[in-house]
Design a protein around this motif. Structure first.
Motif, PDB file in Angstrom:
ATOM      1  N   VAL A 174      36.804  50.515  33.596  1.00  0.00           N
ATOM      2  CA  VAL A 174      37.879  50.405  34.574  1.00  0.00           C
ATOM      3  C   VAL A 174      38.151  48.926  34.823  1.00  0.00           C
ATOM      4  O   VAL A 174      37.224  48.134  34.954  1.00  0.00           O
ATOM      5  CB  VAL A 174      37.483  51.110  35.897  1.00  0.00           C
ATOM      6  CG1 VAL A 174      38.553  50.924  36.955  1.00  0.00           C
ATOM      7  CG2 VAL A 174      37.213  52.586  35.649  1.00  0.00           C
ATOM      8  N   PHE A 175      39.433  48.571  34.870  1.00  0.00           N
ATOM      9  CA  PHE A 175      39.797  47.184  35.145  1.00  0.00           C
ATOM     10  C   PHE A 175      41.023  47.160  36.051  1.00  0.00           C
ATOM     11  O   PHE A 175      41.786  48.119  36.114  1.00  0.00           O
ATOM     12  CB  PHE A 175      40.066  46.416  33.845  1.00  0.00           C
ATOM     13  CG  PHE A 175      41.281  46.908  33.086  1.00  0.00           C
ATOM     14  CD1 PHE A 175      42.523  46.299  33.279  1.00  0.00           C
ATOM     15  CD2 PHE A 175      41.186  47.976  32.208  1.00  0.00           C
ATOM     16  CE1 PHE A 175      43.632  46.752  32.599  1.00  0.00           C
ATOM     17  CE2 PHE A 175      42.304  48.441  31.524  1.00  0.00           C
ATOM     18  CZ  PHE A 175      43.528  47.825  31.711  1.00  0.00           C
ATOM     19  N   ALA A 176      41.175  46.040  36.760  1.00  0.00           N
ATOM     20  CA  ALA A 176      42.336  45.848  37.620  1.00  0.00           C
ATOM     21  C   ALA A 176      43.450  45.218  36.799  1.00  0.00           C
ATOM     22  O   ALA A 176      43.236  44.233  36.098  1.00  0.00           O
ATOM     23  CB  ALA A 176      41.989  44.964  38.804  1.00  0.00           C
ATOM     24  N   LYS A 177      44.650  45.797  36.912  1.00  0.00           N
ATOM     25  CA  LYS A 177      45.802  45.231  36.218  1.00  0.00           C
ATOM     26  C   LYS A 177      46.238  43.958  36.941  1.00  0.00           C
ATOM     27  O   LYS A 177      46.083  43.857  38.159  1.00  0.00           O
ATOM     28  CB  LYS A 177      46.953  46.228  36.197  1.00  0.00           C
ATOM     29  CG  LYS A 177      46.721  47.397  35.266  1.00  0.00           C
ATOM     30  CD  LYS A 177      47.984  48.236  35.189  1.00  0.00           C
ATOM     31  CE  LYS A 177      47.886  49.258  34.088  1.00  0.00           C
ATOM     32  NZ  LYS A 177      49.146  50.013  33.934  1.00  0.00           N
ATOM     33  N   PRO A 178      46.780  43.012  36.198  1.00  0.00           N
ATOM     34  CA  PRO A 178      47.233  41.766  36.846  1.00  0.00           C
ATOM     35  C   PRO A 178      48.423  42.040  37.764  1.00  0.00           C
ATOM     36  O   PRO A 178      49.239  42.914  37.512  1.00  0.00           O
ATOM     37  CB  PRO A 178      47.622  40.873  35.676  1.00  0.00           C
ATOM     38  CG  PRO A 178      47.699  41.737  34.482  1.00  0.00           C
ATOM     39  CD  PRO A 178      46.945  42.992  34.754  1.00  0.00           C
ATOM     40  N   LYS A 179      48.481  41.247  38.845  1.00  0.00           N
ATOM     41  CA  LYS A 179      49.572  41.362  39.821  1.00  0.00           C
ATOM     42  C   LYS A 179      50.638  40.330  39.478  1.00  0.00           C
ATOM     43  O   LYS A 179      50.344  39.314  38.849  1.00  0.00           O
ATOM     44  CB  LYS A 179      49.045  41.110  41.228  1.00  0.00           C
ATOM     45  CG  LYS A 179      48.042  42.126  41.693  1.00  0.00           C
ATOM     46  CD  LYS A 179      47.544  41.771  43.082  1.00  0.00           C
ATOM     47  CE  LYS A 179      46.435  42.708  43.506  1.00  0.00           C
ATOM     48  NZ  LYS A 179      45.920  42.370  44.827  1.00  0.00           N
ATOM     49  N   PRO A 180      51.871  40.563  39.942  1.00  0.00           N
ATOM     50  CA  PRO A 180      52.919  39.558  39.750  1.00  0.00           C
ATOM     51  C   PRO A 180      52.549  38.233  40.401  1.00  0.00           C
ATOM     52  O   PRO A 180      51.762  38.194  41.357  1.00  0.00           O
ATOM     53  CB  PRO A 180      54.131  40.175  40.428  1.00  0.00           C
ATOM     54  CG  PRO A 180      53.853  41.642  40.455  1.00  0.00           C
ATOM     55  CD  PRO A 180      52.361  41.771  40.558  1.00  0.00           C
ATOM     56  N   ALA A 181      53.123  37.152  39.938  1.00  0.00           N
ATOM     57  CA  ALA A 181      52.774  35.799  40.416  1.00  0.00           C
ATOM     58  C   ALA A 181      53.060  35.585  41.889  1.00  0.00           C
ATOM     59  O   ALA A 181      52.366  34.808  42.558  1.00  0.00           O
ATOM     60  CB  ALA A 181      53.530  34.756  39.591  1.00  0.00           C
ATOM     61  N   HIS A 182      54.047  36.281  42.465  1.00  0.00           N
ATOM     62  CA  HIS A 182      54.398  36.050  43.860  1.00  0.00           C
ATOM     63  C   HIS A 182      53.420  36.685  44.866  1.00  0.00           C
ATOM     64  O   HIS A 182      53.482  36.388  46.053  1.00  0.00           O
ATOM     65  CB  HIS A 182      55.823  36.559  44.162  1.00  0.00           C
ATOM     66  CG  HIS A 182      55.955  38.049  44.115  1.00  0.00           C
ATOM     67  ND1 HIS A 182      56.261  38.706  42.928  1.00  0.00           N
ATOM     68  CD2 HIS A 182      55.847  38.982  45.059  1.00  0.00           C
ATOM     69  CE1 HIS A 182      56.327  39.997  43.171  1.00  0.00           C
ATOM     70  NE2 HIS A 182      56.071  40.203  44.460  1.00  0.00           N
ATOM     71  N   CYS A 183      52.500  37.494  44.393  1.00  0.00           N
ATOM     72  CA  CYS A 183      51.530  38.142  45.286  1.00  0.00           C
ATOM     73  C   CYS A 183      50.493  37.133  45.750  1.00  0.00           C
ATOM     74  O   CYS A 183      50.071  36.270  44.993  1.00  0.00           O
ATOM     75  CB  CYS A 183      50.862  39.318  44.576  1.00  0.00           C
ATOM     76  SG  CYS A 183      52.012  40.612  44.097  1.00  0.00           S
ATOM     77  N   LYS A 184      50.047  37.266  47.000  1.00  0.00           N
ATOM     78  CA  LYS A 184      49.098  36.320  47.587  1.00  0.00           C
ATOM     79  C   LYS A 184      47.717  36.391  46.951  1.00  0.00           C
ATOM     80  O   LYS A 184      47.044  35.394  46.796  1.00  0.00           O
ATOM     81  CB  LYS A 184      48.960  36.563  49.096  1.00  0.00           C
ATOM     82  CG  LYS A 184      50.148  36.133  49.903  1.00  0.00           C
ATOM     83  CD  LYS A 184      49.901  36.369  51.371  1.00  0.00           C
ATOM     84  CE  LYS A 184      51.099  35.999  52.222  1.00  0.00           C
ATOM     85  NZ  LYS A 184      50.887  36.308  53.610  1.00  0.00           N
ATOM     86  N   SER A 185      47.256  37.570  46.665  1.00  0.00           N
ATOM     87  CA  SER A 185      45.886  37.653  46.122  1.00  0.00           C
ATOM     88  C   SER A 185      45.822  38.561  44.937  1.00  0.00           C
ATOM     89  O   SER A 185      46.538  39.433  44.699  1.00  0.00           O
ATOM     90  CB  SER A 185      44.908  38.140  47.181  1.00  0.00           C
ATOM     91  OG  SER A 185      45.296  39.376  47.724  1.00  0.00           O
TER      92      SER A 185
END
Length: 185
Positions: A174-185
């Motif tokens: 299981v892995f976390a998908k990357p978030k868009p650049a504008h997200c804080k964390s």
């Protein structure tokens, strides 16, 4: 007369297989309001029936409450994980309340599990209120707006900034998908 029974059979077949409401609409709110009113009345009438002690009427009322639960299931789904599942859950807790009332009546007015009537009533009330809130399109839109504002403040964006997990098909990790650049964390 034969035509009447054919029509009745056709009507029942459509009503039994009615589509489950999956979102807050004016129709889902109307049906949820009707269902909660019917459950409220059934609970009030049930308390009156127990005072009178008519066993045939009590038995018929038990069947009526079960029919309301089945109707709720056909309209709102069969779990609380459905979008309007609290409407179904309200019916279940209404029946639990009724069964606890019956058990106490058969036990000389004493609950076998102290607090079971109050617990069932509390759960019914909670699910009834949640049902009416989630089925109401205006209340659902307001809740979504408030939720989006909270996400915007916390994460710097909307739902796209929530952590999304996936499973690697090869390693099964299981892995976390990357978030868009504008997200804080």
């Amino acid at each position: 007369m034969k035509i009447f029974y054919s029509f009745l059979t056709l009507f029942l077949s459509f009503s039994v297989h009615a589509a489950v409401f999956t979102e807050a609409t004016s129709e889902s709110f109307t049906q949820a309001s009707y269902q909660m009113s019917a459950l409220n009345k059934a609970m009030k009438d049930g308390a009156d029936l127990l005072k009178n002690g008519d066993l045939a009427a009590i038995s018929a009322h038990s069947q009526y409450i079960s029919s309301l639960v089945k109707k709720g299931e056909s309209q709102f789904g069969s779990t609380v994980f459905e979008p309007l599942g609290s409407c179904f859950a309200a019916g279940l807790f209404s029946r639990s309340w009724w069964n606890a009332q019956l058990a106490a009546t058969h036990n000389g007015g004493i609950e076998k599990r102290p607090g079971s009537i109050a617990d069932a009533l509390g759960e019914y009330t909670t699910n009834r209120d949640e049902c009416l809130k989630t089925a109401d399109p205006k209340a659902a839109a307001q809740a979504k707006t408030e939720n989006d504002a909270q996400l915007q403040e916390k994460l710097g964006g909307g739902r796209e900034c929530l952590t999304v997990f996936d499973v690697d098909p090869e390693s099964k990790e299981v892995f976390a998908k990357p978030k868009p650049a504008h997200c804080k964390s």
